[in-house]
Design a protein around this motif. Sequence first.
Motif, mmCIF file in Angstrom:
data_model
loop_
_atom_site.group_PDB
_atom_site.id
_atom_site.type_symbol
_atom_site.label_atom_id
_atom_site.label_comp_id
_atom_site.label_asym_id
_atom_site.label_seq_id
_atom_site.Cartn_x
_atom_site.Cartn_y
_atom_site.Cartn_z
ATOM 1 N N LEU A 160 7.806 54.942 25.375
ATOM 2 C CA LEU A 160 6.348 55.624 25.160
ATOM 3 C C LEU A 160 7.732 56.624 24.173
ATOM 4 N N LEU A 161 7.257 56.720 22.664
ATOM 5 C CA LEU A 161 7.536 57.702 21.312
ATOM 6 C C LEU A 161 8.226 58.789 21.896
ATOM 7 N N PHE A 162 9.335 58.618 21.124
ATOM 8 C CA PHE A 162 9.764 59.844 21.794
ATOM 9 C C PHE A 162 10.726 60.909 20.575
ATOM 10 N N ASP A 163 10.275 61.440 19.619
ATOM 11 C CA ASP A 163 11.155 62.153 18.206
ATOM 12 C C ASP A 163 11.977 62.469 18.956
ATOM 13 N N THR A 164 13.164 63.503 18.499
ATOM 14 C CA THR A 164 14.075 63.905 19.152
ATOM 15 C C THR A 164 14.135 64.644 17.505
ATOM 16 N N THR A 165 13.368 65.168 16.766
ATOM 17 C CA THR A 165 14.105 66.454 15.421
ATOM 18 C C THR A 165 14.151 67.478 15.954
ATOM 19 N N GLU A 166 13.386 67.722 16.237
ATOM 20 C CA GLU A 166 12.910 69.004 16.398
ATOM 21 C C GLU A 166 13.582 69.932 17.689
ATOM 22 N N MET A 167 15.101 68.196 18.794
ATOM 23 C CA MET A 167 15.278 68.793 19.385
ATOM 24 C C MET A 167 16.102 68.908 19.911
ATOM 25 N N SER A 168 17.066 69.868 20.730
ATOM 26 C CA SER A 168 19.015 70.030 21.138
ATOM 27 C C SER A 168 19.024 68.504 21.607
ATOM 28 N N ILE A 169 20.301 68.816 22.265
ATOM 29 C CA ILE A 169 20.513 67.301 22.932
ATOM 30 C C ILE A 169 20.460 67.748 23.753
ATOM 31 N N ASP A 170 20.547 68.976 24.984
ATOM 32 C CA ASP A 170 20.254 69.645 26.219
ATOM 33 C C ASP A 170 18.227 68.806 26.137
ATOM 34 N N GLU A 171 17.376 69.508 25.935
ATOM 35 C CA GLU A 171 15.970 69.161 25.653
ATOM 36 C C GLU A 171 15.773 68.091 25.647
ATOM 37 N N ALA A 172 16.429 67.342 25.008
ATOM 38 C CA ALA A 172 16.027 65.282 24.946
ATOM 39 C C ALA A 172 16.728 64.711 26.076
ATOM 40 N N VAL A 173 17.456 65.344 26.742
ATOM 41 C CA VAL A 173 18.008 64.119 28.015
ATOM 42 C C VAL A 173 17.367 65.067 28.913
ATOM 43 N N ALA A 174 16.902 66.535 28.825
ATOM 44 C CA ALA A 174 16.417 66.975 30.444
ATOM 45 C C ALA A 174 14.442 66.217 29.677
ATOM 46 N N HIS A 175 14.100 65.928 28.904
ATOM 47 C CA HIS A 175 13.071 64.851 28.673
ATOM 48 C C HIS A 175 13.048 64.313 29.037
ATOM 49 N N ALA A 176 14.075 62.932 28.842
ATOM 50 C CA ALA A 176 14.238 61.649 29.191
ATOM 51 C C ALA A 176 14.242 61.661 31.192
ATOM 52 N N ILE A 177 14.888 62.821 31.418
ATOM 53 C CA ILE A 177 15.518 62.441 32.990
ATOM 54 C C ILE A 177 14.123 62.347 33.409
ATOM 55 N N ALA A 178 13.331 63.633 32.951
ATOM 56 C CA ALA A 178 11.685 63.285 33.808
ATOM 57 C C ALA A 178 10.682 62.183 33.212
ATOM 58 N N ARG A 179 10.988 62.049 32.379
ATOM 59 C CA ARG A 179 10.948 60.198 31.861
ATOM 60 C C ARG A 179 10.490 59.382 32.818
ATOM 61 N N ALA A 180 12.567 59.786 32.988
ATOM 62 C CA ALA A 180 12.928 58.414 34.344
ATOM 63 C C ALA A 180 12.538 58.861 35.343
ATOM 64 N N GLN A 181 11.855 59.844 35.931
ATOM 65 C CA GLN A 181 12.181 60.191 37.311
ATOM 66 C C GLN A 181 10.387 59.450 37.631
ATOM 67 N N GLU A 182 8.892 59.909 36.272
ATOM 68 C CA GLU A 182 8.390 59.456 36.679
ATOM 69 C C GLU A 182 7.635 58.759 36.452
ATOM 70 N N ALA A 183 8.688 57.253 35.675
ATOM 71 C CA ALA A 183 9.068 56.169 35.996
ATOM 72 C C ALA A 183 9.083 55.773 37.268
ATOM 73 N N GLY A 184 10.062 55.955 37.836
ATOM 74 C CA GLY A 184 10.621 55.774 39.123
ATOM 75 C C GLY A 184 9.196 55.261 40.030
ATOM 76 N N ALA A 185 8.624 56.826 39.898
ATOM 77 C CA ALA A 185 7.357 57.154 41.391
ATOM 78 C C ALA A 185 6.797 56.104 40.736
#
Length: 223
Positions: A191-216
């Motif tokens: 999954l391509l993940f561009d953090t240019t316009e993201m805050s740390i909290d936004e990037a982490v939240a996005h990654a956690i959501a992708r991990a949960q989807e992968a787990g499902a």
Amino acid sequence: MRDSEPRSAPGRRRQNPRTPEDMPFTIAIDGPAASGKGTIARALARHFGFAHLDTGLLYRAVGAKGGDPVAAARALVPEDLARDDLRSAEAGQAASRVAAIPEVRAALVEFQRRFARSEPGAVLDGRDIGTVICPGAELKLYVTASDETRARRRALELGADEARILAELRERDARDAARDVAPMRPAEDALLFDTTEMSIDEAVAHAIARAQEAGARAQEARA
């Protein structure tokens, strides 16, 4: 950003701790320097209670040891990763040079693959985790950002000149992408993940959501 207790690991069923659904879950994170991949990897490991390995430290430690890099890689011990100078720009350049040596990479592959089997799971970040080290990882992220954003982040971190850092990052990117062995590139299913316009909290939240989807998805595949 950090939870007080680790969340249930993605793809795991705690009531049957040794069933196939409960096997270690591996997250592979690749991308260029200062893209945010290390910050995201550490946050994911904390959130899910996973082990974390910054694989770039392996190459930085080999480069920092000096001498024959192949011998240094074969003799590497965990204590070598605790050196205070491994986060410097010079160590990063040395890491990029030794990482282009096939024998160095071969010496460090098994170390990384053993770590990836840590229970209850592991997060590894580097440049060839999804393509070479853990091609079967349940989740693969390729984290990037604009060159200027990465240079600004690294300059703030190191207190260095931004223009010099930008030139060094571009030089390192070119070397890492052009090497014959394990060049830096996204895995085909990453999954391509561009953090240019993201805050740390936004990037982490996005990654956690992708991990949960992968787990499902992993649970469904194992059902």
